[in-house]
Design a protein around this motif. Structure first.
Motif, PDB file in Angstrom:
ATOM      1  N   PRO A 112      50.562 -53.754  22.350  1.00 37.74           N
ATOM      2  CA  PRO A 112      51.104 -52.404  22.523  1.00 37.74           C
ATOM      3  C   PRO A 112      50.131 -51.281  22.203  1.00 37.74           C
ATOM      4  O   PRO A 112      50.314 -50.160  22.667  1.00 37.74           O
ATOM      5  CB  PRO A 112      52.301 -52.383  21.562  1.00 37.74           C
ATOM      6  N   SER A 113      49.125 -51.544  21.389  1.00 36.23           N
ATOM      7  CA  SER A 113      48.141 -50.508  21.067  1.00 36.23           C
ATOM      8  C   SER A 113      46.879 -51.171  20.546  1.00 36.23           C
ATOM      9  O   SER A 113      46.863 -52.378  20.279  1.00 36.23           O
ATOM     10  CB  SER A 113      48.709 -49.542  20.015  1.00 36.23           C
ATOM     11  N   ASP A 114      45.832 -50.363  20.384  1.00 39.19           N
ATOM     12  CA  ASP A 114      44.572 -50.931  19.888  1.00 39.19           C
ATOM     13  C   ASP A 114      44.609 -51.216  18.388  1.00 39.19           C
ATOM     14  O   ASP A 114      43.624 -51.683  17.820  1.00 39.19           O
ATOM     15  CB  ASP A 114      43.384 -50.015  20.244  1.00 39.19           C
ATOM     16  N   ARG A 115      45.736 -50.939  17.755  1.00 37.04           N
ATOM     17  CA  ARG A 115      45.861 -51.330  16.337  1.00 37.04           C
ATOM     18  C   ARG A 115      46.136 -52.824  16.211  1.00 37.04           C
ATOM     19  O   ARG A 115      46.038 -53.388  15.123  1.00 37.04           O
ATOM     20  CB  ARG A 115      47.002 -50.546  15.668  1.00 37.04           C
ATOM     21  N   PHE A 116      46.503 -53.455  17.319  1.00 36.92           N
ATOM     22  CA  PHE A 116      46.834 -54.880  17.336  1.00 36.92           C
ATOM     23  C   PHE A 116      45.647 -55.672  17.862  1.00 36.92           C
ATOM     24  O   PHE A 116      45.057 -55.313  18.898  1.00 36.92           O
ATOM     25  CB  PHE A 116      48.034 -55.154  18.238  1.00 36.92           C
ATOM     26  N   SER A 117      45.322 -56.758  17.178  1.00 37.09           N
ATOM     27  CA  SER A 117      44.272 -57.651  17.652  1.00 37.09           C
ATOM     28  C   SER A 117      44.603 -59.060  17.181  1.00 37.09           C
ATOM     29  O   SER A 117      45.402 -59.254  16.264  1.00 37.09           O
ATOM     30  CB  SER A 117      42.900 -57.227  17.148  1.00 37.09           C
ATOM     31  N   ALA A 118      44.002 -60.031  17.824  1.00 32.63           N
ATOM     32  CA  ALA A 118      44.219 -61.417  17.412  1.00 32.63           C
ATOM     33  C   ALA A 118      42.974 -62.211  17.692  1.00 32.63           C
ATOM     34  O   ALA A 118      42.203 -61.889  18.602  1.00 32.63           O
ATOM     35  CB  ALA A 118      45.420 -62.029  18.132  1.00 32.63           C
ATOM     36  N   GLU A 119      42.772 -63.241  16.898  1.00 31.36           N
ATOM     37  CA  GLU A 119      41.693 -64.168  17.167  1.00 31.36           C
ATOM     38  C   GLU A 119      42.199 -65.580  16.949  1.00 31.36           C
ATOM     39  O   GLU A 119      43.202 -65.814  16.263  1.00 31.36           O
ATOM     40  CB  GLU A 119      40.481 -63.882  16.289  1.00 31.36           C
ATOM     41  N   ARG A 120      41.470 -66.505  17.574  1.00 27.76           N
ATOM     42  CA  ARG A 120      41.816 -67.911  17.430  1.00 27.76           C
ATOM     43  C   ARG A 120      40.524 -68.652  17.123  1.00 27.76           C
ATOM     44  O   ARG A 120      39.594 -68.648  17.927  1.00 27.76           O
ATOM     45  CB  ARG A 120      42.435 -68.448  18.709  1.00 27.76           C
ATOM     46  N   THR A 121      40.476 -69.253  15.956  1.00 24.95           N
ATOM     47  CA  THR A 121      39.253 -69.901  15.498  1.00 24.95           C
ATOM     48  C   THR A 121      39.294 -71.395  15.798  1.00 24.95           C
ATOM     49  O   THR A 121      40.312 -72.058  15.532  1.00 24.95           O
ATOM     50  CB  THR A 121      39.047 -69.676  13.999  1.00 24.95           C
TER      51      THR A 121
END
Lengths: 112, 112
Positions: free
Chosen positions: A61-70
């Motif tokens: 929904p916005s650039d405040r949200f991020s995710a990573e998968r290690t």
């Protein structure tokens, strides 16, 4: 075997703080998804990881949200500078790369 | 993205009665999924449908993929108290990839 696990189960934070939510998918599943469920609503797609491909972030929904998968396994969803409207249950799902997905129990986030 | 409309939004039924609910889409789907969510838990996959006109059963549950490919139906026969929960239909998000878009849910409440 073990299902999808998420931690923490509940998180209360103050507006403006950053939070990290963790997802452990089912072992061997190549695809991982994050969804958000607001109170009394259906699920809203956020982000999708498939193998080593670049994630599909089209639902964020916005650039405040991020995710990573290690390492193709564990994933972390990060919300920066949380706002009250971010309060929701955040659900993680995994699959063998097919559309049928298996969900974790969710993390209930409350932003005060 | 697509809109999925579920009806009814909620229903009370007498134990032993049959239940019907449906889901309509603003666009054609090639897959329909039905999930059930209990309080405090993630959704659990009940039935997946892959072909227009397909009728699939899982115990007392039967789901159908509408021939227009824009709707699906879920029936529960001889309802019992543990059928209480929220039932969600889901289909491919933007008809691409394996992400899902969800309906708003049908809340089932059973009178004992």
């Amino acid at each position: 075997g073990a299902g999808v696990s998420q931690s923490p189960s509940n998180k209360v934070t103050e507006k403006g703080k950053d939070v990290e939510l963790r997802c452990d998918p089912i072992s061997g599943h190549t695809a991982l998804y994050w969804y958000r469920q607001s109170l009394g609503q259906g699920l809203e797609f956020l982000i999708y990881f498939q193998g080593n491909s670049a994630p599909d972030k089209s639902g964020l929904p916005s650039d405040r949200f991020s995710a990573e998968r290690t390492g193709g396994s564990v994933s972390t969803l990060t919300i920066q500078r949380t706002q009250q409207e971010d309060s929701a249950v955040y659900l993680c799902a995994s699959s063998f790369g097919r559309i049928e997905q298996f969900f974790g129990p969710g993390t209930r986030l409350t932003v005060l | 993205g697509q809109q999925l409309n579920q009806s009814p939004q909620s229903m009370f039924i007498q134990e032993g009665e049959d239940v019907s609910m449906n889901c309509t889409s603003s666009s054609i789907f090639n897959t329909w999924l039905w999930y059930k969510q209990d309080p405090g838990e993630g959704p659990v996959l009940l039935i997946a449908l892959y072909k227009a006109g397909e009728l699939t059963s899982n115990g007392r549950l039967t789901a159908q993929f509408g021939i227009t490919r824009k709707d699906s139906f879920l029936n529960i026969s001889a309802s019992i108290p543990s059928d209480v929960g929220i039932y969600f239909c889901a289909g491919p998000y933007n008809n691409a990839g394996n992400m899902l878009t969800f309906g708003g849910g049908t809340r089932l409440m059973v009178k004992p």
